[in-house]
Design an enzyme around this catalytic site. Structure first.
Site, PDB file in Angstrom:
ATOM      1  NE  ARG A  19      -6.649  -6.016  -4.507  1.00 27.93           N
ATOM      2  CZ  ARG A  19      -6.883  -6.275  -3.230  1.00 27.93           C
ATOM      3  NH1 ARG A  19      -7.407  -5.333  -2.459  1.00 27.93           N
ATOM      4  NH2 ARG A  19      -6.605  -7.446  -2.720  1.00 27.93           N
ATOM      5  CB  SER A  44     -10.510  -4.934  -0.427  1.00 27.23           C
ATOM      6  OG  SER A  44     -10.588  -4.633   0.941  1.00 27.23           O
ATOM      7  CG  ASP A  55      -3.424   2.546   6.526  1.00 27.78           C
ATOM      8  OD1 ASP A  55      -4.637   2.437   6.750  1.00 27.78           O
ATOM      9  OD2 ASP A  55      -2.715   1.579   6.188  1.00 27.78           O
ATOM     10  CG  HIS A  56      -7.342   2.311   4.378  1.00 31.10           C
ATOM     11  ND1 HIS A  56      -6.143   1.766   4.762  1.00 31.10           N
ATOM     12  CD2 HIS A  56      -7.840   1.480   3.426  1.00 31.10           C
ATOM     13  CE1 HIS A  56      -5.936   0.646   4.075  1.00 31.10           C
ATOM     14  NE2 HIS A  56      -6.945   0.458   3.262  1.00 31.10           N
ATOM     15  NE  ARG A 107     -13.125  -2.685   0.270  1.00 31.40           N
ATOM     16  CZ  ARG A 107     -12.863  -1.938  -0.816  1.00 31.40           C
ATOM     17  NH1 ARG A 107     -13.827  -1.528  -1.595  1.00 31.40           N
ATOM     18  NH2 ARG A 107     -11.625  -1.592  -1.105  1.00 31.40           N
ATOM     19  CG  ASP A 155      -5.483  -4.096   3.965  1.00 32.96           C
ATOM     20  OD1 ASP A 155      -5.967  -2.950   3.874  1.00 32.96           O
ATOM     21  OD2 ASP A 155      -4.819  -4.617   3.054  1.00 32.96           O
TER      22      ASP A 155
END
Length: 754
Positions: free
Chosen positions: A448, A643, A95-96, A645, A160
């Protein structure tokens, strides 16, 4: 291993006994959060589990979810673990990596063309190791999880930060880095500091323009971006029961913006309705049998101050719609106060874009409420002042919304329907003119709004609101438009006013979809070979980080002293850099290029102690690494906010950074640094941050005695020969110190598997 009702039934069959045992240990009634956490402890040793906010505890989550940008690094790490299949049900969601530009069909095809290598890698790894795979265009991970996998009382981790969205279906769902996910994938316990508990009592009922989004925007204003750190937020009360399941998901989703470990709601009728509407009658039937254990004990909710560490009460009857921003999601403004606040702060009042969707607000209910406002604009003869973009949350939502005419309403206002993907929310937006860096305002229903996040323009002022408010403000074209009181001029010169938005909790005709986009893994993936080209720009097999030599770190130089807010977006930007998420060396070229240097207040400009010249952060750090010089990053409050990440931890580690020392950490980032073998410290005295000078050298004089709860002494040598001795705190336990000694948590897993 995509979904298994037997796992849920097994959990529920043991739930009553585990809850009763926990009551005996604690000697008190239990919150819902405690019930779920206790039922997922990986051992029977429980007393320390209730030492809130202090002790690390081992858990056994029920499932794992990974989005494509983070899945690359998670799976690259898992491939080194030496396991034939994942031990816990796992899914990957693409999806990213889909950029929003022209519209759904063209954008999806462009993504397939440009990221085919990555998608093929993720699909083949998924097939080989027993992982369910959701193809590009299938939807945004958190909406897909809510529709298919989330269940009351379960525990899930995901790579995520907005994994917490599943709290809308009564889960404890927690965002983690890929190394944490690997722990669970290989069948090891997963470690978490047992959270503190924040209770939010919701009284009354939402009406008019107020929405679930406004609840979390209000909470964010109260708690700020770090107020939920190391805490679970548990919502309860009559107001909670009156909201839809997807509305609850919206609230939990943005719990990530207050730093919360997760957020959750007790099981109720709205969750049962949603489970049945999404084809999970068996889950609803099983949950109904243990409903009392899928809520906090009545005594807890009757006297919440006795059982929560903090209690907030919000009256939904009087809650006003909010717009939060710009540049931070916790700057809360009720709509009626925007004119004064925007004028005082010189925020541009003209709105250029209204964006609806993202994992936060892309359900059928969200689209229906926004469409009701858009339909009014058409019927009342209003011309839309701003441009519109829509990101449906899943193919199931998109297909159903198109069938029911909701998308056509937006298209009648010249909206662009983007792919079922994250798009602008995570910087995947090819916005025309963004390169001019013009000062402007946009409104969106995302979570965000950090500088540069949506379109790469540092001067875009982004404000967060509900889908219906975003629609109204975009149609009006004014940031300070208040749909409760204000009128607009239509094409006949008449003054017209919006009526209150209406929406549908669930589609009256039920959900429908032709191809949801799911691929089941191979029953036996042992014959599948994973190929990664040596000259690939997108993918790179990982090499193990070097273990600690057991000695004190001496002669370390300052890489950067980051000033103010330094999120994971600042440390490892998204947008165009997303294409390198599977190639550690390439993406390391964006390391801290968004961090503000406290000594010159510029970004991507730091002084090299080798040459005395200023240069880009990654280039400067690569020179230190080549010279064998260890380095230190200094940071401010809530360092690593945002995030999950783990690239923000892996990149500095890959480039040779030894230590990150800050005033305070965001939870996920601190864990990610520990997992990757970076020494993560906080100033024992936050004022010592001000003692750090640009040409400093650091000697960690007693690191050789690294032990739990033992402060580390740092000798800071200034360029004039003077010295300051400061102390660093840490939260490492014995197991985490072993990660550091081994060079990373993954190194330790590999050693144990041998």
């Amino acid at each position: 291993m995509a979904f298994n009702i037997d796992i849920i039934k097994a959990l529920y069959s043991q739930l009553a006994g585990k809850v009763e045992a926990a009551r005996k240990i604690t000697g008190k009634p239990l919150t819902l959060s405690e019930k779920i956490l206790y039922s997922h402890l990986s051992s029977e040793e429980t007393p320390r589990a209730f030492n809130r906010g202090k002790d690390y505890v081992d858990f056994a989550p029920d499932r794992i979810a990974c989005q494509d940008a983070t899945a690359q690094m998670a799976l690259l790490q898992f491939m080194q673990a030496g396991k034939p299949q994942v031990a816990v049900p796992t899914t990957v969601h693409c999806d990213h990596l889909i950029q929003a530009k022209m519209g759904a069909d063209k954008d999806l095809q462009a993504a397939l063309n440009s990221s085919n290598e990555v998608f093929n890698f993720l699909e083949s790894v998924s097939r080989k190791y027993g992982i369910g795979f959701w193809k590009p265009g299938a939807g945004i991970i958190h909406q897909v999880v809510l529709e298919n996998y989330a269940f009351p009382g379960g525990m899930m981790i995901g790579t995520d930060s907005h994994t917490v969205n599943a709290g809308g279906l009564g889960m404890v769902a927690i965002g983690v880095g890929g190394a944490d996910a690997v722990d669970v994938m290989v069948g090891m316990p997963w470690e978490l500091k047992f959270p503190k508990l924040i209770g939010v009592k919701l009284t009354g009922k939402l009406s008019g323009w107020s929405s679930p989004k406004d609840v979390i925007l209000k909470v964010a204003g109260i708690l700020t971006a770090k107020g939920g750190t190391d805490a679970i937020v548990e919502y309860f009360g009559e107001g909670a029961a009156s909201m839809s399941c997807t509305g609850k998901g919206t609230i939990c989703n943005m719990g990530a913006e207050i730093g919360a470990t997760t957020s959750t709601f007790g099981y109720d009728d709205s969750m049962e309705r949603y489970l049945r509407a999404t084809g999970r009658d068996d889950v609803a039937d099983a949950a109904n049998e243990v409903r009392e254990h899928l809520n906090g004990d009545p005594e807890v909710y009757a006297n919440p101050e006795q059982y929560f560490d903090q209690v907030i009460e919000i009256d939904l009857n009087t809650l006003l719609p909010h717009l939060n921003g710009p540049f931070t999601p916790d700057l809360a403004t009720p709509v009626g106060e925007m004119t004064e606040k925007a004028t005082k702060n010189d925020w541009p009042l003209d709105v250029e874009w209204g964006l609806i969707g993202s994992c936060t607000n892309s359900s059928y209910e969200d689209l229906s409420r926004a469409a009701s406002v858009a339909k009014q604009a058409i019927d009342k003869g209003l011309k839309t002042k701003a441009e519109f973009g829509i990101n449906p949350g899943s193919e199931q939502v998109r297909f159903t919304a198109e069938r029911d005419g909701l998308l056509q309403v937006f298209e009648d206002l010249n909206a662009t329907i983007f792919t079922n993907a994250c798009g602008p929310c995570i910087g995947q937006w090819a916005r025309a003119g963004a390169e001019d860096k013009k000062k402007n305002t946009i409104v969106h229903s995302f979570n965000r709004n950090f500088a540069k996040r949506a379109d790469g323009n540092p001067n875009t002022h982004a404000f967060v609101g509900s889908p219906e408010l975003v629609a109204a403000v975009a149609i009006a074209g004014r940031l300070d438009f208040n749909p409760i009181t204000d009128t607009l001029t239509n094409d006949k010169g008449e003054q017209v006013k919006f009526e209150e938005p209406t929406g549908l909790e669930l589609p009256p005709k039920g959900f429908d979809v032709e191809d949801a986009g799911y691929l089941e893994p191979d029953a036996d993936g042992s014959g599948i070979t994973i190929n990664v080209k040596e000259d690939s720009e997108r993918l790179q097999l990982l090499e193990s980080f070097s273990p600690w030599d057991g000695k004190n770190i001496s002669g370390a130089k300052l890489l950067i002293k980051a000033y103010g807010k330094c999120t994971t977006d600042h440390i490892s930007m998204a947008g165009p850099w997303l294409r390198f998420r599977g190639h550690l060396d390439n993406i390391a070229n964006n390391t801290l290029i968004g961090g503000v240097n406290a000594f010159n207040m510029e970004t991507n400009s730091v002084k090299s102690q080798i040459t005395g010249e200023y240069g880009a952060v990654p280039d400067t750090q690569r020179a230190y690494k080549a010279a064998g010089i260890p380095t230190v990053i200094i940071g401010d409050q809530n360092y690593g906010e945002g995030s999950s990440r783990e690239h923000a931890a892996m990149q500095p580690r890959h480039l040779g950074v030894s230590v990150v020392m800050v005033k305070s950490f965001a939870r996920i980032h601190e864990t990610n640094l520990k997992k990757q073998g970076v020494l993560a410290l906080t100033f024992a005295n936050p004022a010592d941050y001000d003692k750090i000078q640009e040409d400093d050298t650091f000697n960690f004089v007693d690191l050789a005695d690294f032990a739990p709860q033992k402060q580390i002494t740092i000798e800071v040598v200034h360029s004039d020969g003077s010295k300051d001795t400061i102390l660093g705190n840490h939260t490492y336990n014995e197991a985490q110190i072993e990660w550091f000694k081994a060079g990373s948590a993954l190194n330790l897993i590999k050693l144990k598997n041998k």
